[in-house]
Each structure stands twice: as structure tokens, then as C-alpha cells.
Design a protein around this motif. Structure first.
Motif, short mmCIF file in Angstrom:
data_model
loop_
_atom_site.label_atom_id
_atom_site.label_comp_id
_atom_site.label_asym_id
_atom_site.label_seq_id
_atom_site.Cartn_x
_atom_site.Cartn_y
_atom_site.Cartn_z
N MET A 14 14.57 -18.87 17.23
CA MET A 14 13.26 -18.33 16.92
C MET A 14 13.43 -16.88 16.50
N GLN A 15 12.66 -16.47 15.52
CA GLN A 15 12.77 -15.10 15.00
C GLN A 15 11.40 -14.64 14.53
N ILE A 16 11.05 -13.40 14.83
CA ILE A 16 9.83 -12.82 14.29
C ILE A 16 10.15 -12.39 12.87
N ILE A 17 9.42 -12.95 11.92
CA ILE A 17 9.67 -12.65 10.51
C ILE A 17 8.84 -11.46 10.05
N ASP A 18 7.59 -11.41 10.46
CA ASP A 18 6.70 -10.35 10.01
C ASP A 18 5.63 -10.15 11.07
N ARG A 19 5.03 -8.99 11.11
CA ARG A 19 3.95 -8.73 12.06
C ARG A 19 3.02 -7.65 11.51
N ALA A 20 1.84 -7.62 12.07
CA ALA A 20 0.86 -6.61 11.70
C ALA A 20 -0.02 -6.32 12.90
N GLY A 21 -0.52 -5.11 13.00
CA GLY A 21 -1.40 -4.72 14.10
C GLY A 21 -2.74 -4.26 13.55
N PHE A 22 -3.79 -4.55 14.28
CA PHE A 22 -5.14 -4.16 13.88
C PHE A 22 -5.85 -3.61 15.12
N ASP A 23 -6.31 -2.39 15.05
CA ASP A 23 -6.98 -1.75 16.18
C ASP A 23 -8.48 -2.01 16.15
N PHE A 24 -9.02 -2.33 17.32
CA PHE A 24 -10.46 -2.49 17.51
C PHE A 24 -10.84 -1.71 18.75
N SER A 25 -12.04 -1.19 18.79
CA SER A 25 -12.48 -0.48 19.98
C SER A 25 -13.55 -1.29 20.70
N ALA A 26 -13.74 -0.99 21.97
CA ALA A 26 -14.73 -1.71 22.78
C ALA A 26 -16.15 -1.49 22.25
N GLU A 27 -16.34 -0.40 21.54
CA GLU A 27 -17.68 -0.09 21.02
C GLU A 27 -18.06 -0.92 19.80
N GLU A 28 -17.08 -1.52 19.13
CA GLU A 28 -17.36 -2.32 17.94
C GLU A 28 -18.05 -3.61 18.35
N ARG A 29 -19.21 -3.84 17.80
CA ARG A 29 -19.97 -5.05 18.13
C ARG A 29 -20.01 -6.04 16.97
N ALA A 30 -19.88 -5.54 15.76
CA ALA A 30 -19.93 -6.42 14.60
C ALA A 30 -18.56 -7.08 14.40
N SER A 31 -18.56 -8.31 13.94
CA SER A 31 -17.28 -8.99 13.67
C SER A 31 -16.62 -8.35 12.45
N ARG A 32 -15.32 -8.39 12.44
CA ARG A 32 -14.56 -7.80 11.34
C ARG A 32 -13.51 -8.79 10.87
N GLU A 33 -13.36 -8.91 9.57
CA GLU A 33 -12.35 -9.80 9.01
C GLU A 33 -10.98 -9.14 9.07
N ILE A 34 -9.99 -9.93 9.47
CA ILE A 34 -8.61 -9.45 9.46
C ILE A 34 -7.94 -10.05 8.22
N SER A 35 -7.46 -9.19 7.35
CA SER A 35 -6.81 -9.65 6.14
C SER A 35 -5.33 -9.29 6.23
N TRP A 36 -4.48 -10.31 6.26
CA TRP A 36 -3.04 -10.09 6.38
C TRP A 36 -2.31 -11.13 5.56
N THR A 37 -1.26 -10.70 4.87
CA THR A 37 -0.38 -11.58 4.11
C THR A 37 1.05 -11.25 4.49
N CYS A 38 1.85 -12.27 4.75
CA CYS A 38 3.25 -12.07 5.09
C CYS A 38 3.97 -11.41 3.92
N SER A 39 4.76 -10.38 4.22
CA SER A 39 5.46 -9.65 3.16
C SER A 39 6.92 -10.08 3.02
N LYS A 40 7.34 -11.09 3.77
CA LYS A 40 8.72 -11.54 3.75
C LYS A 40 8.85 -12.89 3.03
N GLN A 41 10.03 -13.13 2.49
CA GLN A 41 10.32 -14.43 1.89
C GLN A 41 10.41 -15.47 2.99
N LEU A 42 9.75 -16.58 2.82
CA LEU A 42 9.87 -17.69 3.76
C LEU A 42 11.03 -18.56 3.29
#
Length: 118
Positions: free
Chosen positions: A1-29
Motif C-alpha cells: 500500500m502506498q499513498i500516491i497523492d493527498r490534499a488538505g482542506f481547512d474548515f472552521s467550526a464557524e462555517e455553517r454553509a456547505s462547501r464543495e471540495i474540488s481535488w484532482t490527483c496530480s500523479k500518474q496512476l
């Protein structure tokens, strides 16, 4: 098993509206790999200096597999055509096989030592 790619997204407790997370793998599969797309939530708090501290309570690490798929010839070829970053250099395949086994062995030894102390 190997981690190929990762991304982080910060949210705060004060955020009440939903937010879309947009991420695309940047590595060759790589052809014939089985890919798991996993979402892991990690919680942080602020200390008295307003520095972020990761919560260590295991109840605050929910994880879910969002998708799983087998990499086809077409997927592997498209990653090369799109100029995505290779997961490993073509001359470094041996390291890909051995490194995870070493990590697993190390983790097993740590668990054995921890269990022996109990």
C-alpha cells in the motif's frame, strides 16, 4: 500500500454553509493498480498561543472510502499524455515493492513491544 497523492482542506467550526471540495490527483496512476480514494477528517484546536494542535482523541478520526477502482490501460496512458508526475521513476520499481514491507514490519514490531508492556 502506498499513498500516491493527498490534499488538505481547512474548515472552521464557524462555517455553517456547505462547501464543495474540488481535488484532482496530480500523479500518474499505474496500470493494474487498485486505487482507494479515502476521506479522513482530522480535528484541530487552538492553544493559548493560537497555534493549531491536532486532536489526539481517536474518536475524532472518522475515515471513509469514497471510491475504489482498478487502473485501466486507458487511465494509465492518459496520465502520461497529460504530463502528470510519475509516482516512481521508471528505474526505481524495486523500491516501490520493498518500502511498504519495511514499514509494515516496523509497525508490527512497535505493536509487539507495546503489547509486551501491557
Amino acid at each position: 500500500m502506498q499513498i500516491i497523492d493527498r490534499a488538505g482542506f481547512d474548515f472552521s467550526a464557524e462555517e455553517r454553509a456547505s462547501r464543495e471540495i474540488s481535488w484532482t490527483c496530480s500523479k500518474q496512476l499505474l496500470k493494474n493498480f487498485i486505487i482507494l480514494v479515502v476521506l479522513i477528517l482530522r480535528y484541530f484546536s487552538l492553544n493559548w498561543l493560537q497555534q493549531r494542535l491536532q486532536t489526539t482523541n481517536k474518536d475524532f478520526y472518522p475515515t471513509i472510502v469514497l471510491d475504489a477502482f482498478h487502473v485501466t490501460d486507458e487511465m494509465a496512458t492518459r496520465g502520461v499524455e497529460d504530463g502528470l508526475e510519475p509516482v516512481v521513476k521508471s528505474d526505481d520499481w524495486a523500491a516501490l515493492e520493498k518500502a511498504p514491507a519495511k514499514v509494515i514490519k516496523r509497525d508490527i514490531e512497535k505493536l509487539k513491544k507495546k503489547a509486551a508492556k501491557r
